[in-house]
Structures are given as C-alpha cells and as structure tokens.
Design a protein around this motif. Structure first.
Motif, PDB file in Angstrom:
ATOM      1  N   GLU A 164     -16.417   6.264  19.843  1.00 27.47           N
ATOM      2  CA  GLU A 164     -16.685   7.320  18.654  1.00 27.47           C
ATOM      3  C   GLU A 164     -17.049   8.705  19.356  1.00 27.47           C
ATOM      4  OE1 GLU A 164     -17.304   4.532  14.484  1.00 27.47           O
ATOM      5  OE2 GLU A 164     -19.094   5.038  16.018  1.00 27.47           O
ATOM      6  N   ALA A 262     -13.894   8.402  14.962  1.00 28.05           N
ATOM      7  CA  ALA A 262     -13.181   7.390  15.781  1.00 28.05           C
ATOM      8  C   ALA A 262     -11.912   8.400  16.305  1.00 28.05           C
ATOM      9  CB  ALA A 262     -12.354   6.285  15.256  1.00 28.05           C
ATOM     10  N   PRO A 263     -11.503   8.117  17.623  1.00 27.12           N
ATOM     11  CA  PRO A 263     -10.566   9.277  18.268  1.00 27.12           C
ATOM     12  C   PRO A 263      -9.303   9.519  17.415  1.00 27.12           C
ATOM     13  CG  PRO A 263     -11.327   7.552  20.036  1.00 27.12           C
ATOM     14  CD  PRO A 263     -11.739   7.219  18.603  1.00 27.12           C
ATOM     15  N   GLU A 264      -8.994   8.529  16.598  1.00 22.27           N
ATOM     16  CA  GLU A 264      -7.600   8.312  15.878  1.00 22.27           C
ATOM     17  C   GLU A 264      -7.845   9.312  14.618  1.00 22.27           C
ATOM     18  OE1 GLU A 264      -9.540   4.207  14.938  1.00 22.27           O
ATOM     19  OE2 GLU A 264      -9.116   5.627  16.539  1.00 22.27           O
ATOM     20  N   MET A 265      -8.996   9.690  14.269  1.00 23.59           N
ATOM     21  CA  MET A 265      -9.351  10.673  13.181  1.00 23.59           C
ATOM     22  C   MET A 265      -9.284  12.061  13.844  1.00 23.59           C
ATOM     23  SD  MET A 265     -12.771   8.598  11.498  1.00 23.59           S
ATOM     24  CE  MET A 265     -12.960   9.889  10.512  1.00 23.59           C
ATOM     25  N   ASP A 267      -7.359  15.243  15.481  1.00 18.69           N
ATOM     26  CA  ASP A 267      -5.904  15.710  15.762  1.00 18.69           C
ATOM     27  C   ASP A 267      -6.261  17.219  16.513  1.00 18.69           C
ATOM     28  OD1 ASP A 267      -4.829  13.327  14.548  1.00 18.69           O
ATOM     29  OD2 ASP A 267      -4.923  14.414  12.645  1.00 18.69           O
ATOM     30  N   SER A 284     -10.089  21.160  17.677  1.00 19.68           N
ATOM     31  CA  SER A 284      -9.221  20.313  16.891  1.00 19.68           C
ATOM     32  C   SER A 284      -9.609  19.987  15.399  1.00 19.68           C
ATOM     33  CB  SER A 284      -9.596  18.923  17.863  1.00 19.68           C
ATOM     34  OG  SER A 284     -11.083  18.733  17.897  1.00 19.68           O
ATOM     35  N   CYS A 286     -10.524  17.328  12.523  1.00 21.30           N
ATOM     36  CA  CYS A 286     -11.256  16.052  12.088  1.00 21.30           C
ATOM     37  C   CYS A 286     -10.854  15.674  10.648  1.00 21.30           C
ATOM     38  CB  CYS A 286     -12.669  15.806  12.506  1.00 21.30           C
ATOM     39  SG  CYS A 286     -13.273  14.129  12.042  1.00 21.30           S
ATOM     40  N   ARG A 287     -10.326  14.648  10.677  1.00 16.44           N
ATOM     41  CA  ARG A 287      -9.765  14.064   9.080  1.00 16.44           C
ATOM     42  C   ARG A 287     -11.011  13.259   8.739  1.00 16.44           C
ATOM     43  NH1 ARG A 287      -6.252  10.834   9.952  1.00 16.44           N
ATOM     44  NH2 ARG A 287      -5.787  10.889  12.206  1.00 16.44           N
ATOM     45  N   ARG A 379     -17.519   2.260   6.367  1.00 20.08           N
ATOM     46  CA  ARG A 379     -16.431   1.707   7.643  1.00 20.08           C
ATOM     47  C   ARG A 379     -15.977   0.077   7.196  1.00 20.08           C
ATOM     48  NH1 ARG A 379     -16.754   4.967  12.240  1.00 20.08           N
ATOM     49  NH2 ARG A 379     -18.402   6.698  11.913  1.00 20.08           N
TER      50      ARG A 379
END
Length: 487
Positions: A164, A262-265, A267, A284, A286-287, A379
């Motif tokens: 994270e 987390a990295p997947e959040m 873009d 970047s 963040c969602r 989470r």
C-alpha cells in the motif's frame, strides 16, 4: 546548666479555603500565578494538569483535593507553589500570605521537616506530611518522577510491509489533492503573518521561521494554476514538503485525512488530460473506495520544475543547506496531532493506519459499552469505532463535520478512535520531548511523553500499544460485567 539552643526557620504561609497553612520556605523554589495547564485524562482528581517550567514537565496538584475537600473556583489571588520534594511539584493554593519565622529548641518537634505542612487550628499547630498525601494518590510520582528513558518507538505492523501507498490528503479550491506521506515533513497551522520577499515568483508568498531557519511558503493554488477562492482562515494549513534535503511550505485550504491505497486503486493521468499548468503537476489519480470520489496525487519535486526551487531559495536569501533535513539536529519523530476538547494529543504517524471522516451512520453493537459508537466496514472487516472523548471524560460538544476516525493498528489489534479534529503532522526532535511523571495510581504508561512546543503549548504523546490494550481490556470487562448499553 547547659543552655538550650534555639534555631530559626522561615515559613511561607498560604491559604486553602478557610484554612491557613505554612511550609518551609527552603522547599519553595518559586511562587507563580496559575500557569496554562494541560489536563491529563484518566489521572487522579487531585491532578489539575501539567505545565512546562524551564524545560521540565511539572505536575500541578490541588491541595484541597488532596485533603479530600472541594477546590474553590480560581481567583486572581490563586497561586502555585513550586516545591522540590525529590522532583518538582506544583501545589495550587487559593492565596499566599507572608514570610514568617519559627523558633524552636534543638529537640523541638515544631521544626519544619522535608515535605511537611503546618496547619493553624486555633491555638494549636499540627503538621501534615505532604509527601504522604501525594504518595497516596500518585503512586510512583515520589519515587523519582519521570521515567528514566522514553519508551522505544512503536514497532512496525504487518500492514506496513504490504504494498500500500500512504498519502496525506487536503482540500484546495474545493478539490481533493494528496502528497505521498514520505514527501511530507510536517503540517503546520498558518501563522498570522508571512513575511513577504520582494521580486519573487507570483506563487511565492514569503517566508516564516521554522526551527531557526527560514521556510519559503508557496501558494499551491498558484502552482496548480487555480484561481484563489475564499477559505476559512482557521482551517488553512502549511504542508511542509520535502524536495531532497530542501523544505518548502505549501499553503492549502484544509487538511483532510491520511489515506492508504492499494496499487490497483491508483491510475495514471489520462494523456489527454496531462497538459496545462495544473494537470502537468498531477502524477496520478487515486480512486476512493465505494465510489467516494477521486484524489489527484501530486509530487513535491514535480511541483517545482525548471529550477523553481533554486529560484525560490535564492529569492529568500538562502542556500539549500539552510533548509537541510532537521535530522542533522537529532532524530525526528513524526506525530499526528489531534484535538479532544481544549487539549491536544498525538500518536506516532507510524502507528496510524488511516485518518478518515466519521461515517454518517455506524452499525450499533448489542450490549457494547457506551464508549463504543459502533462498527464500520473497513477494508472488508468490521472495525470497532471508539469515542475517545467519552473514554477521556472530555466535557463539551464537538463539531460534527470536523470529527475524524484515526485507525490505529498494532500487531493483531485494530480500532478506530473518534477525535474532535486532526490538525497537523509535526516532526519532533529529541530536545522537544520530555518524560511524563507517573501520575496514575497503577503507573500506567498511556501518556508516555510530552512534547514541549514552547509558549506553554504541550502535546501529550499517546502510546498506541497501551491505547489499544486498554480499549480491548475495557471492552471485555464491560461485556463480562454486563456494563453495556442496549441497542
């Protein structure tokens, strides 16, 4: 026939309620007006608070409460007697009288002894051993005061080892932005005035003094090409950003939260939007979870492209070394400062999982004790949310929109603590930290240290492990005894 030798001792008289007392003047280091006190939650009722006197953290106790009486409201004649009883202790009294002399023979019982108060009752004088009164209510305080050494830093948690990323988020022009937390040195309240520097970049607002060095202050809005809008002056903050070994203050409208993502959040910025003054400085997007919105991620270094940092430092008459990392003066510990009532407290940033807004609705837990507001989904787990105001018995009301939940995780324990507001991140050097006298009967170490920030401002540092252990222990005790609320 041998002559009886007499000796004289000076006594300082004072009053508590209607009773006249006296103490050996030799034990009184100073008489001062009631100073600004920092209240210590969960301490015995006799402790009024702690204060900073010449670099030492001194507990101030109420003599009336030590004697089992009601303390009178403070008046202009109230004073604090600073006594040396093995460790400095302040005794709050209603008024100070005069300096008198006491005569006694060499074997007389009336001669003042260490830690002894004399009480005038009619024609008789009796004595009270003050150290016994303090020892009875403050076990540990008379054993030498503060701890020999500050507790070690909080050990890392399993979460920190995950991939994270951690950000500090803030408002600017009605939008949410963030900087990586490792690029943030600290967060400060905006000073009343910022000294302007002639012939500087339009984004350059001026300089302020921070730890004996000049800190250049820039308008983040101007750097992003935003039009200045109205902002509540009380909420404006300076985010001190790290750019290598350089420090630059960025003015923002309001501090928001600490965010873990987390990295997947996260873009990349769409190439179509990566143009123009503001967009080019956004690295970047963040969602936020559950569709709660987007946060634009900035980079401190990218904010000052094209040698802008060198120009700003040149404009303020500084070399880069003038803003070197404060670790040159000793290790710096980052802490998150928050408010409960009129007092300030802090937790190590390393123990803070996240800081988030208090949800509008929490799930109530049957038979949970009154200090548990409920649970929230965090989470994918049910996170207990604890009202720290109730646990510390803080009077007054909080402002609902400013309340925050600080998620703290140590080992396998995790809980969210509701506080009135989160104000800043501070980098504390060792010379700002003082040990806290052991003021509770069980010698608990909930408040392990005190940060002395000058001008009477003290911040109590909370030990995260102790905070979580107490929360778990109190919760289990309340459920076991049936001391719970029905929902």
């Amino acid at each position: 026939m041998p002559q009886t030798r007499t000796r004289e001792s000076h006594l300082l008289t004072f009053r508590v309620g209607a009773t006249e007392f006296a103490v050996s003047a030799a034990e009184v280091a100073e008489v001062l007006r009631l100073p600004k006190l920092t209240r210590v939650p969960l301490a015995p009722a006799g402790l009024l608070g702690v204060t900073s006197l010449r670099g030492a953290i001194v507990p101030v106790v109420s003599l009336a409460k030590l004697l089992g009486e009601e303390a009178a409201p403070s008046t202009a004649s109230a004073r604090v007697l600073l006594l040396q009883l093995g460790t400095p202790i302040g005794i709050a009294v209603d008024a100070v009288g005069t300096l008198t002399r006491m005569r006694s023979d060499a074997q007389g019982e009336a001669a003042p002894a260490a830690g002894r108060l004399f009480v005038q009752g009619g024609k008789t004088v009796r004595s009270i051993t003050l150290s016994d009164l303090i020892q009875r209510e403050f076990a540990g305080l008379m054993r030498g005061g503060g701890r020999a050494e500050a507790p070690s830093a909080v050990v890392g948690t399993a979460r920190r080892a995950e991939a994270e990323r951690v950000f500090l988020t803030f408002d600017l022009g009605g939008q949410s932005y963030a900087l990586p937390l490792d690029e943030v040195a600290e967060v400060l309240a905006a000073p009343p005035e910022i000294a302007t520097v002639p012939q500087t970049d339009q984004a350059m607002l001026g300089v302020v003094t921070l730890r004996d060095a000049l800190l250049p202050i820039a308008s983040l809005g101007a750097l992003l090409g935003l039009r200045p809008g109205p902002a509540d002056r009380s909420s404006v903050r300076i985010v001190v950003a790290r750019i290598g070994k350089t420090r630059v203050g960025l003015l923002v409208d309001r501090l928001q939260t600490i965010l873990r993502a987390a990295p997947e959040m996260i873009d990349a910025v769409p190439s179509l939007l990566d143009r123009g003054l503001g967009e080019a400085r956004i690295t970047s997007i963040c969602r936020l979870p559950s569709g709660r919105g987007l946060v634009s991620i900035l980079s401190a270094e990218r904010l000052f492209r094209d040698e802008a940092v060198a120009r700003l430092l040149a404009d303020t008459g500084q070399e880069t070394s003038a803003m070197n990392d404060p670790t040159q003066k000793g290790a710096v510990e980052q802490v998150l400062v928050f408010q409960l009532g009129a007092e300030e407290y802090a937790l190590p940033v390393s123990a803070v999982g996240e800081v988030m807004r208090l949800p509008d609705r929490l799930t109530r837990v049957p038979r949970a004790p009154s200090f548990v507001e409920g649970v929230m989904n965090h989470r994918g787990k049910a996170l207990p949310v604890i009202d720290q105001r109730r646990r510390f018995d803080i009077d007054g009301e909080s402002v609902p929109e400013r309340r925050r939940v600080i998620v703290t995780t140590i080992g396998g324990l995790e809980a969210g603590f509701v506080v009135d507001s989160v104000s800043q991140i501070l980098g504390l050097t060792p010379d700002q930290l003082r040990p806290t006298p052991e003021m509770t009967a069980d010698g608990a170490s909930l408040f392990s240290r005190v940060a002395d920030l000058g001008d009477g401002r003290l911040v109590l540092l909370i030990e995260p492990r102790e905070l979580l252990d107490r929360a778990e222990r109190d919760l289990l005790a309340a459920l076991d005894t049936g001391d719970a609320v029905a929902t």
